[in-house]
Enzyme design. Structure first.
Site, PDB file in Angstrom:
ATOM      1  N   LYS A  25       6.425  -1.054  -1.573  1.00  0.00           N
ATOM      2  CA  LYS A  25       6.087  -1.345  -2.969  1.00  0.00           C
ATOM      3  C   LYS A  25       7.352  -1.564  -3.791  1.00  0.00           C
ATOM      4  O   LYS A  25       7.417  -2.475  -4.629  1.00  0.00           O
ATOM      5  CB  LYS A  25       5.247  -0.200  -3.545  1.00  0.00           C
ATOM      6  CG  LYS A  25       3.876  -0.079  -2.903  1.00  0.00           C
ATOM      7  CD  LYS A  25       3.261   1.293  -3.103  1.00  0.00           C
ATOM      8  CE  LYS A  25       2.035   1.479  -2.207  1.00  0.00           C
ATOM      9  NZ  LYS A  25       1.580   2.878  -2.126  1.00  0.00           N
ATOM     10  N   HIS A  33      -1.323   8.859  12.293  1.00  0.00           N
ATOM     11  CA  HIS A  33      -0.452   8.764  11.116  1.00  0.00           C
ATOM     12  C   HIS A  33       0.734   9.721  11.133  1.00  0.00           C
ATOM     13  O   HIS A  33       1.477   9.763  10.158  1.00  0.00           O
ATOM     14  CB  HIS A  33      -1.258   9.021   9.838  1.00  0.00           C
ATOM     15  CG  HIS A  33      -2.081   7.866   9.384  1.00  0.00           C
ATOM     16  ND1 HIS A  33      -1.581   6.827   8.627  1.00  0.00           N
ATOM     17  CD2 HIS A  33      -3.385   7.574   9.591  1.00  0.00           C
ATOM     18  CE1 HIS A  33      -2.539   5.954   8.368  1.00  0.00           C
ATOM     19  NE2 HIS A  33      -3.645   6.382   8.944  1.00  0.00           N
ATOM     20  N   LYS A  48       7.693  10.824  -3.626  1.00  0.00           N
ATOM     21  CA  LYS A  48       6.837  11.072  -2.469  1.00  0.00           C
ATOM     22  C   LYS A  48       6.499  12.556  -2.460  1.00  0.00           C
ATOM     23  O   LYS A  48       7.075  13.326  -3.231  1.00  0.00           O
ATOM     24  CB  LYS A  48       7.515  10.663  -1.159  1.00  0.00           C
ATOM     25  CG  LYS A  48       8.928  11.186  -0.974  1.00  0.00           C
ATOM     26  CD  LYS A  48       9.535  10.745   0.343  1.00  0.00           C
ATOM     27  CE  LYS A  48       9.825   9.255   0.394  1.00  0.00           C
ATOM     28  NZ  LYS A  48       8.957   8.511   1.260  1.00  0.00           N
ATOM     29  N   ARG A  49       5.570  12.945  -1.599  1.00  0.00           N
ATOM     30  CA  ARG A  49       5.224  14.367  -1.535  1.00  0.00           C
ATOM     31  C   ARG A  49       6.488  15.211  -1.317  1.00  0.00           C
ATOM     32  O   ARG A  49       7.377  14.817  -0.583  1.00  0.00           O
ATOM     33  CB  ARG A  49       4.237  14.615  -0.397  1.00  0.00           C
ATOM     34  CG  ARG A  49       2.802  14.342  -0.757  1.00  0.00           C
ATOM     35  CD  ARG A  49       1.850  14.717   0.363  1.00  0.00           C
ATOM     36  NE  ARG A  49       2.112  13.968   1.579  1.00  0.00           N
ATOM     37  CZ  ARG A  49       2.623  14.497   2.674  1.00  0.00           C
ATOM     38  NH1 ARG A  49       2.953  15.779   2.710  1.00  0.00           N
ATOM     39  NH2 ARG A  49       2.811  13.761   3.749  1.00  0.00           N
ATOM     40  N   LYS A  62      10.793  15.343   3.997  1.00  0.00           N
ATOM     41  CA  LYS A  62      11.071  14.209   3.119  1.00  0.00           C
ATOM     42  C   LYS A  62      12.509  14.262   2.586  1.00  0.00           C
ATOM     43  O   LYS A  62      12.998  13.300   2.000  1.00  0.00           O
ATOM     44  CB  LYS A  62      10.094  14.200   1.944  1.00  0.00           C
ATOM     45  CG  LYS A  62       8.617  14.128   2.342  1.00  0.00           C
ATOM     46  CD  LYS A  62       8.200  12.766   2.833  1.00  0.00           C
ATOM     47  CE  LYS A  62       6.689  12.679   3.025  1.00  0.00           C
ATOM     48  NZ  LYS A  62       6.248  11.371   3.518  1.00  0.00           N
ATOM     49  N   THR A 104       4.825   3.584   2.830  1.00  0.00           N
ATOM     50  CA  THR A 104       4.444   2.361   2.111  1.00  0.00           C
ATOM     51  C   THR A 104       5.089   2.299   0.736  1.00  0.00           C
ATOM     52  O   THR A 104       5.149   1.238   0.139  1.00  0.00           O
ATOM     53  CB  THR A 104       2.914   2.264   1.957  1.00  0.00           C
ATOM     54  OG1 THR A 104       2.413   3.474   1.373  1.00  0.00           O
ATOM     55  CG2 THR A 104       2.245   2.055   3.309  1.00  0.00           C
TER      56      THR A 104
END
Length: 913
Positions: free
Chosen positions: A751, A445, A637-638, A643, A747
Site C-alpha cells: 500500500k 499465513h 502494524k500490530r 515486528k 500488504t
C-alpha cells in the site's frame, strides 16, 4: 434579465465540468430562497475568469449553479478522466431527491431536527439504492448462468468504511459530492461519521476484504462467509503513555449496509453424544444455536456486479418450556440466552500465540457449520426461479463449489463437510473424501510455530464429538493407507505427519488437517511458500509436491489508491489513462516518464499537499508541531516482538543522541510515526508502546532538537487511519524491519509502495518480489537474509557481543535501562532490556548497524528531491504485480477452476439478454 450589472463566473472541477454561477439575488424571508437569474452567456468567456470553488464556499454557499460545457483542449481531454465519475445533472438531481426521501421516510426527520448522523444515514441509504438493483440482478445472473461459485471462509473481514468505497466502484463520487454540496453539507464530515467495520485484527482480515473487492471486480460468483461480531477489534486509547482497550461497539447506531436474512437462518449443534445405529451415525442430545445471516453487498469496479458477504450472528432458540415460568425458571432461561449468543459477541484479538479457548473453537465451528448448510442448500437449488431441490447428487459438488480456507481458523469445514456427506447424504467414505478434498483448498499465513492452531482432543470430544471421530478416521487412513505404504517402517515420519499430536495433552494439528483435507495449499509470498516446503510442511511436500503453490498477496487499487489518494490517481491517469485501475500492470507505462519534469513536479506536489493536510491532522490530535517539509518516517502494524518496533526505537534514540551531540549539523528533519495495537494480554507488546510514547515525551519537548525530530505514536490504528497514512501518500518512508524468514507476506508495504512511499526493510515477505519488480536499487534493503538467520541460529546469537562492541547501541540501551526515558520510574523498561540482552528470538541487535547505515542513505537521498521522486516513480511503476486482482486471478485459474472476466453484466434498467 437582472437590472444590476453582474459577472458571469465559471468554475471547473476535477472531472472537467464547468459550472456557471448565476447572479445570486436571494430572498430569504420566511426561510425560503428565490434565485433571480440573468442571462450571462454573453458575458466574459471562461478563459478570462479565475476563481476557485473553495473561494465560493467561504460565502456560505449562497449560489445557484448550472452546468455548462467547457471547451476542451487536447490536454483537457487527457485530464477528463472518470476516476471519480461524472456529476451529470440528472444524477445530482436524483441523488438530492432520494436523499430527502430517505431523510423523511427512512429516518423520519426533517432538516430542522436532523443531525449529521441522520444526514450520513440518508446519504448511505441513497447510495445503497444504487447497489440494490445491481445486487439482485447479479444473483439472477448467477442463477441463470449457473457458474461455479467460490466461498471464501474467513474468521476476519476487516472491511473498514463502506460509503466512499461504494461511491468509487459505482462511479458516484463526483455526483454525491455535488449533491451534498448543493444541500449545504460537507461530504468529508458525513464520511467521518461512519463507523469502521473492524471485524479483523490486521493483515489477514484486510486481505480478505481486498479479495472480496477483486472477486466482484473480476466477475467471479463469489461469497465471503464470516461472523458478524457485535464488538470488533478493540478501540485503543493511549492514557499516560499506556494502551487502554475500549469495546468497539460499531453497531450501536445501526449499519445501513447490511440486510438481515432470517429466512435463511440455520441451526448449529454443539455438545451431545454419538450413536452408531444400523441406519447410520447419529449425533444426538445436542445444544442448538441459531445462525442468523446478515448480507452486505460487495460491488465490483464499474461492472454492475454486486457480490455478497454473508456474516452469521448467533441467536438462541426460543423453545423454552413454559412450565418453567411457573417455577421461577423462566427469567433465568431468558437470561441464559446470552450464553448462546456470546459466540458472535466479540472478535478475538490476535497476538500470534495460540490459546485453546472453548469460545474460540465455538466461533470456528459456528461459522463453518452454518456456511456449509448454506452452500449445500444453494448447490441443490441453484436454478433461477426455483427454491426446490434440483440437484440430489453431491458427487458434482466440486464442479460447482470451491471452498477457500483463509488460514486454519475455518479448518473444521473439512470434518463438517465429511459429516454432512456421510451422515446426512449417506455417501460412502471414499466418495465423500474425494468430494471433500476436491472442494477445499487452504491458505497458510504464518511460519511462527506458536501461532499454529492445535486443539486439545478432550475439548473436541466434549464440544464436537462426532467431528473428533471423523478426524481420527481421516488420520488413520492418512497414515495407514497413504504414508505407511510410501515409507514402511518410518515411524518417526508417521509421528511427524500425524494429525494427532501425542504428549502430556493430546492435540489435533489443524494445519495438518487442512493439508490432508485440501487439494491445494498455498503460501502468500514466494519466500514464504519456499520456506514452508523444506521446514514446516517438509514431510507433506515430499509426499505431494504438486499440492503446494504460491499466491503472493495483493491489495485492491480501488480503495488503496483511487479512493484514498485521488490526487495521485489522477496524476497517473493523465499520463497513462485510467485503465490501470482494473489492470495495475499498466503502471509500467510510467517508466517512460521517469525523467519527465512535469510528472516529477506533479507527484511531489500531490505528496506535499497531502503532507500539509496530515500535518494539520497530527497537530490537532497530538498537539505536536509538525514540520511538513520533514521526512515522514512511518511504521504501522500490530505491535509484536517479531515486528521489531524496538529496532525503530533504537534508531530514534541514536538519531536523537547524534543531534544532541552536533546540533549545528545539517540534519535531515524527520517526523517518525509508529502505530499499531497490542493484544490486551501481551505484556511485552504493551510495554513497547509505553517505550515509544516515553521516547516521544522526551524528544518532542527538547528545544535543542526542535522540529528536526518528532516522534508520534498513532492512536487506534485502523483501516480509516491507514487510508490517511498510506493512501494520501503522506509517508516518505515505510519501515519493514522484520527479521528475514518470519513474515509471511505483508500488504502494508504494498500500500505504501503504490502511494509513493519508499521502503526500508529486510529481504523478507513480499519485499523480495517488490525489489524484483521495482529494482532492488529503488528500495532500501538492509540486514540479514534468510541464510544468514539460519546460520546464526546454528552458531548462536550473542546480544551482549553487539552491546559491548557498538558504542551508540550501548548508549541507547543504557538510556532505556537507566531511566532516561522514564525519570519517574527508572526500571520501567527492565523487561524490555532483559529480553533484548538475554532472550531475543528476533535478533534486533544483529541488524542494528545495518539499519542505522541504511537510514543514513535514506537521509542523504531525501536532500535531493528530484532523485527521490524518480525512485518513487520506479516504485509506483513496479506495483502492478501487487494488485489483488492478479492474486485472485491466479487463485481462480490455478486452484478454483474458474475464469475471471472483465465483462460488464447488464445494468438493472437494461433488458436481460
Amino acid at each position: 434579465m437582472c437590472s444590476t450589472v453582474c459577472m458571469c463566473v465559471y468554475i471547473y472541477n476535477s472531472a472537467g465540468l464547468a459550472y456557471q454561477l448565476w447572479c445570486p439575488h436571494f430572498d430569504e424571508t420566511e426561510g425560503g430562497r428565490k434565485d433571480t437569474q440573468c442571462d450571462t452567456r454573453s458575458h466574459l468567456p471562461p478563459s478570462s475568469v479565475d476563481i476557485c470553488l473553495s473561494d465560493l464556499q467561504s460565502h456560505n454557499r449562497k449560489y445557484a449553479f448550472t452546468k455548462m460545457p467547457k471547451p476542451l483542449t487536447d490536454q483537457d481531454k487527457r485530464k477528463q478522466i472518470s476516476v471519480r465519475g461524472l456529476a451529470g445533472v440528472e444524477n445530482v438531481s436524483d441523488l438530492k431527491t432520494n436523499f430527502n426521501r430517505h431523510l423523511h421516510f427512512t429516518l423520519v426527520k426533517d432538516r430542522n431536527v436532523a443531525t449529521k448522523r441522520d444526514y450520513y444515514f440518508a446519504l448511505a441509504n441513497t447510495v445503497r439504492d444504487h447497489l440494490v438493483g445491481r445486487w439482485i440482478r447479479t444473483q439472477q445472473h448467477y442463477y441463470e448462468k449457473d457458474p461455479k461459485r467460490v466461498y471464501y471462509l474467513s474468521l476476519e473481514f476487516y472491511m473498514g468504511r463502506t460509503l466512499q468505497n461504494t461511491m468509487v466502484n459505482l462511479a458516484l463520487e463526483n455526483a454525491c459530492d455535488e449533491a451534498t454540496y448543493q444541500l449545504g453539507l460537507d461530504m468529508e464530515e458525513l464520511q467521518d461519521i461512519e463507523e469502521d467495520a473492524g471485524l479483523g485484527n490486521g493483515g489477514l482480515g484486510r486481505l480478505a476484504a481486498c479479495f472480496l473487492d477483486s472477486m466482484a471486480s473480476l466477475g467471479l460468483a463469489a461469497y465471503g462467509y464470516g461472523i458478524r461480531y457485535e464488538f470488533g477489534i478493540f478501540n485503543q486509547k493511549i492514557v499516560n503513555g499506556w494502551q487502554v482497550e475500549e469495546a468497539d461497539d460499531w453497531l450501536r447506531y445501526g449499519n445501513p449496509w447490511e440486510k438481515a436474512r432470517p429466512e435463511y437462518m440455520r441451526p448449529v449443534h454443539f455438545y451431545g453424544r454419538v450413536e452408531h445405529t444400523p441406519e447410520g451415525v447419529k449425533w444426538v442430545d445436542t445444544q442448538v444455536v441459531l445462525a442468523l445471516p446478515y448480507d452486505t453487498p460487495v460491488p465490483g469496479y464499474r461492472n454492475n456486479v454486486v457480490n455478497t458477504m454473508r456474516l452469521w450472528s448467533a441467536k438462541a432458540p426460543c423453545d423454552f418450556n413454559l412450565k418453567d415460568f411457573n417455577v421461577g425458571g423462566y427469567i433465568q432461561a431468558v437470561l441464559d440466552r446470552n450464553l448462546a449468543e456470546n459466540i458472535s459477541r466479540v472478535l478475538y484479538p490476535n497476538d500470534n500465540f495460540f490459546e485453546g479457548k472453548e469460545l474460540r473453537l465455538k466461533q470456528e465451528y459456528f461459522v463453518v457449520a452454518a456456511t456449509l448448510q448454506d452452500i449445500v442448500r444453494r448447490f441443490k437449488s441453484s436454478k433461477f426461479g426455483s427454491t426446490e431441490v434440483v440437484r440430489v447428487d453431491l458427487s458434482t459438488l466440486p464442479d460447482k463449489v470451491a471452498i477457500q480456507l483463509n488460514d486454519t481458523h475455518p479448518a473444521m469445514a473439512i470434518p463438517e463437510l465429511m459429516r454432512i456427506l456421510l451422515d446426512t447424504e449417506h455417501q460412502k467414505w471414499e466418495k465423500a473424501w474425494d468430494i471433500c478434498t476436491r472442494t477445499c483448498a487452504y491458505t497458510n499465513h504464518t511460519v511462527l510455530p506458536e501461532a499454529l492452531e492445535r486443539w486439545p482432543t478432550d475439548l473436541l470430544q466434549n464440544l464436537l464429538p462426532r467431528h473428533l471421530e471423523i478426524i481420527y478416521e481421516i488420520n488413520r487412513r492418512h497414515l495407514e493407507v497413504d504414508i505407511a505404504k510410501l515409507y514402511p517402517g518410518d515411524h518417526d515420519r508417521l509421528r511427524r505427519m500425524s494429525l494427532v499430536e501425542e504428549g502430556d495433552q493430546k492435540k489435533i494439528n489443524m494445519a495438518h488437517l487442512c493439508i490432508v483435507g485440501s487439494h491445494a495449499v498455498n503460501g502468500v509470498a514466494r519466500i514464504h511458500s519456499d520456506i514452508l516446503k523444506p521446514t514446516r510442511f517438509k514431510d507433506f511436500y515430499e509426499v505431494d509436491p504438486h499440492k503446494f503453490q504460491n499466491k503472493t498477496n495483493g491489495i485492491t487499487p480501488r480503495r488503496w489508491l483511487v479512493m484514498c489518494n485521488p490526487g495521485l490517481a489522477e496524476v497517473i491517469a493523465e499520463r497513462i489513462g485510467e485503465d490501470y485501475i482494473r489492470d495495475l500492470d499498466q503502471l509500467k507505462k510510467l517508466l517512460a516518464f521517469v525523467d519527465d519534469d512535469s510528472l516529477i513536479h506533479d507527484i511531489a506536489k500531490v505528496k506535499q499537499e497531502n503532507k500539509l493536510k496530515f500535518s494539520a491532522y497530527l497537530e490537532e490530535h497530538y498537539k505536536v508541531k509538525i514540520n511538513p517539509n520533514s521526512m515522514f518516517d512511518v511504521q504501522v502494524k500490530r505491535i509484536h516482538e517479531y515486528k521489531r518496533q524496538l529496532l525503530n526505537c533504537l534508531h530514534i534514540i541514536t538519531l536523537y543522541n547524534r543531534i544532541q551531540k552536533e546540533p549545528n549539523k545539517n540534519w535531515t528533519p524527520r517526523t517518525i510515526m509508529i502505530g499499531g495495537k497490542a493484544a490486551p494480554g501481551y505484556h511485552t507488546a504493551k510495554l513497547i508502546i509505553r517505550l515509544i510514547t516515553a521516547i516521544g515525551e522526551i524528544v518532542n519537548h527538547d528545544t535543542v532538537v526542535g522540529d528536526r525530530l518528532k516522534v508520534i505514536f498513532l492512536e487506534n490504528y485502523k483501516v480509516t487511519l491507514a487510508e490517511k497514512i498510506k493512501g494520501l501518500p503522506t509517508s516518505s518512508m515505510y519501515i519493514f524491519s522484520l527479521p528475514s524468514g518470519t513474515e509471511a507476506s505483508g500488504t502494508g508495504n504494498m500500500k505504501f509502495m503504490l502511494n509513493g512511499a519508499l521502503t526500508i526493510g529486510t529481504m523478507d515477505g513480499a519485499n523480495v518480489e517488490m525489489a524484483e519488480e521495482a529494482g532492488e536499487e529503488n528500495l532500501f534493503i538492509f540486514g540479514m537474509r534468510v541464510d544468514d538467520v539460519d546460520a546464526m541460529d546454528k552458531s548462536g546469537y550473542d546480544a551482549m557481543d553487539y552491546y559491548n562492541r557498538i558504542p551508540e547501541l550501548k548508549q541507547a540501551m543504557d538510556q532505556i535501562a537507566g531511566g532516561f526515558f522514564s525519570p519517574d520510574q527508572h526500571d520501567l523498561f527492565k523487561d524490555i532490556v532483559n529480553m533484548l540482552l538475554h532472550h531475543d528470538r528476533f535478533k534486533v541487535f544483529a541488524d542494528y548497524e545495518a539499519y542505522i547505515k541504511c537510514q543514513e542513505k535514506v537521509s542523504a537521498l531525501y536532500k535531493n528531491p528530484k532523485e527521490w521522486t524518480k525512485m518513487v516513480i520506479h516504485n509506483i511503476a513496479g506495483c502492478g504485480k501487487f494488485s489483488s486482482d492478479r492474486t485472485i486471478s491466479q487463485y481462480a485459474r490455478e486452484i478454483w477452476g474458474m475464469e475471471p472476466s472483465l465483462e460488464r453484466i447488464p445494468a438493472p434498467d437494461d433488458p436481460r439478454q
